[in-house]
Write an enzyme that holds these catalytic residues in place. Structure first.
Site, mmCIF file in Angstrom:
data_model
loop_
_atom_site.group_PDB
_atom_site.id
_atom_site.type_symbol
_atom_site.label_atom_id
_atom_site.label_comp_id
_atom_site.label_asym_id
_atom_site.label_seq_id
_atom_site.Cartn_x
_atom_site.Cartn_y
_atom_site.Cartn_z
ATOM 1 N N LYS A 186 -11.752 57.258 -8.905
ATOM 2 C CA LYS A 186 -13.121 57.464 -8.428
ATOM 3 C C LYS A 186 -14.139 57.181 -9.546
ATOM 4 C CE LYS A 186 -11.861 58.599 -4.293
ATOM 5 N NZ LYS A 186 -10.459 58.147 -4.364
HETATM 6 C C1 LIG Z 1 -12.824 59.030 1.330
HETATM 7 C C2 LIG Z 1 -11.772 59.831 0.637
HETATM 8 N N1 LIG Z 1 -11.620 61.129 0.937
HETATM 9 C C3 LIG Z 1 -10.699 61.886 0.327
HETATM 10 C C4 LIG Z 1 -9.862 61.344 -0.614
HETATM 11 C C5 LIG Z 1 -8.801 62.202 -1.209
HETATM 12 O O1 LIG Z 1 -8.972 62.410 -2.555
HETATM 13 P P1 LIG Z 1 -7.747 62.840 -3.485
HETATM 14 O O2 LIG Z 1 -6.998 61.603 -3.846
HETATM 15 O O3 LIG Z 1 -8.445 63.437 -4.675
HETATM 16 O O4 LIG Z 1 -6.942 63.830 -2.745
HETATM 17 C C6 LIG Z 1 -9.980 60.007 -0.979
HETATM 18 C C7 LIG Z 1 -9.085 59.406 -1.987
HETATM 19 O O5 LIG Z 1 -8.971 58.219 -2.127
HETATM 20 C C8 LIG Z 1 -10.963 59.215 -0.317
HETATM 21 O O6 LIG Z 1 -11.112 57.918 -0.595
#
Ligand SMILES: Cc1ncc(COP(=O)(O)O)c(C=O)c1O
Length: 398
Positions: A186
């Protein structure tokens, strides 16, 4: 994006602070800490920068979505509206609570189409969860009107658009609850981590307790704390929070670097009449993490995608055939491939996925290419990339 491209002494210093006193847990051990509370500091910084009353850090973006839903009291048999173009975390988080994900078409913003949202509302609907994909946002005013009319909770997932704003407000601060991911890829990363954002005192209290086994966090004797309700462990560690803290302090700098690179690419592609760009809702300013553009049809998009790879233009995706972000390849969801029994109510609630088509979403996703914007590119590299992209597209349009 991603923030790890620009790790520096700033991240290292914050991590060393934690290692110097050895307290890797965010709660307790007050005497050993030498005043270092990285998770608390990061929460305060998130509240300041994202202009929200409360931020609760958790262990991932997926955990953030689950904790946000639970904090709003969403659970067994409730329906949550989410887009067809998102990350699998959206339906995972909903189903973890025994709720039912109701997938709804996207429009040319590449996020929830408010008209399709209206059609999907039933007596079981409890929340609408727009996902601000690839650096830009849903039409939040339109969704707020729908939520107000039907008494629904608005939960923003701004994991892919941290740093973007809508009508001068940071994404994630506008709905009843906001969620973001700090995972490794991110714009700002903690390695792993996430945050729940809210202006609602009750939801914040719920998120604070629920993400730490239901602890009420009153006093400074963890063993004496009470548990007003059930919770789980979605805590972030101090080491992850330390990295996230250094990164968040650089968010504006990161957005500006992305904007510069995005603008060079966009200006170059704008010279091709057949290329169009995703719509950003009025009043929205992107985080510039991706440049999203549409080609005339799927066949050309597939050819361009493959020719980009052959010509060394990396990090460009057409999500139609890809299993990360689009309903079309989520066979494990459609066929409910679960390790453990799923309730009959949820199974029944998901039956629509056997037959429902998402023609409008297909229309946009099949023609879309999402080009990641890296921060480590030199200006020369971005200009070379831009001209390669233009040449590839022009050669395939002939
Ligand atoms: C739009 C979105 N929501 C939630 C997540 C979930 O994040 P995490 O990988 O920290 O669990 C991601 C991860 O790529 C995402 O792109």
């Amino acid at each position: 994006m991603p923030g790890f491209e620009l790790f520096s002494d700033l991240e290292r210093k914050e991590v060393h602070d934690v290692l110097d006193n050895g307290v890797l847990m965010r709660y307790g051990f007050d005497g050993m800490r030498n005043g270092h509370w990285k998770a608390k500091e990061l929460e305060n910084e998130l509240e300041n920068q994202l202009q929200v009353k409360h931020a609760q850090l958790v262990s991932s973006g997926t955990a953030a979505v689950s904790v946000a839903l639970a904090s709003a009291g969403i659970g067994s048999g409730d329906e949550v509206i989410m887009p067809t173009f998102t990350f699998v975390a959206s339906f995972e988080a909903i189903m973890m609570l025994g709720a039912i994900p109701v997938l709804v078409d996207i429009d040319d913003t590449l996020t929830l189409d408010p008209e399709k949202v209206k059609e999907a509302i039933t007596s079981k609907t409890k929340a609408i969860m727009p996902v601000h994909m690839c650096g830009s946002m849903a039409d939040l005013d339109a969704l707020k009107i729908i939520c107000n009319a039907h008494n629904l909770i608005l939960i923003e997932d701004s994991s892919q658009a941290t740093g973007a704003t809508y009508k001068n407000k940071p994404l994630g601060s506008i709905g009843d609850l906001g969620c973001l991911s700090l995972d490794f890829v991110k714009i700002i990363t903690a390695g792993e981590g996430g945050a729940v954002l809210t202006n609602n005192d009750k939801f914040y209290k719920h998120a604070d307790h629920y993400s730490d086994h239901g602890h009420d966090h009153v006093g400074n004797d963890r063993g004496a704390e009470t548990h007003p309700f059930l919770g789980y462990n979605f805590r972030i560690s101090e080491l992850h929070a330390a990295v996230g803290l250094a990164q968040l302090r650089r968010l504006n700098e990161f957005v500006q670097i992305q904007k510069k690179n995005y603008t060079i690419l966009r200006e170059a592609l704008s010279q091709i009449p057949e290329v169009t760009f995703r719509r950003v809702p009025e009043g929205g300013v992107e985080s510039y993490s991706f440049l999203n553009f549409f080609l005339p049809d799927l066949e050309i998009a597939r050819k361009v995608s493959s020719a980009f790879k052959d010509n060394g233009v990396d990090a460009c995706w057409n999500y139609y055939d890809n299993s990360w972000h689009y309903i079309r390849e989520w066979h494990h969801l459609k066929n409910i491939k679960s390790l453990y029994p799923i309730s009959e109510e949820v199974k029944k609630g998901l039956e629509y996925l056997q037959t429902k088509t998402f023609d409008q979403s297909d229309h946009y996703i099949s023609r879309n290419i999402s080009s990641l914007i890296k921060m480590s590119w030199t200006e020369k590299e971005v200009r070379e990339r831009a001209s390669k992209m233009v040449d590839v597209i022009n050669s395939l349009l002939l």
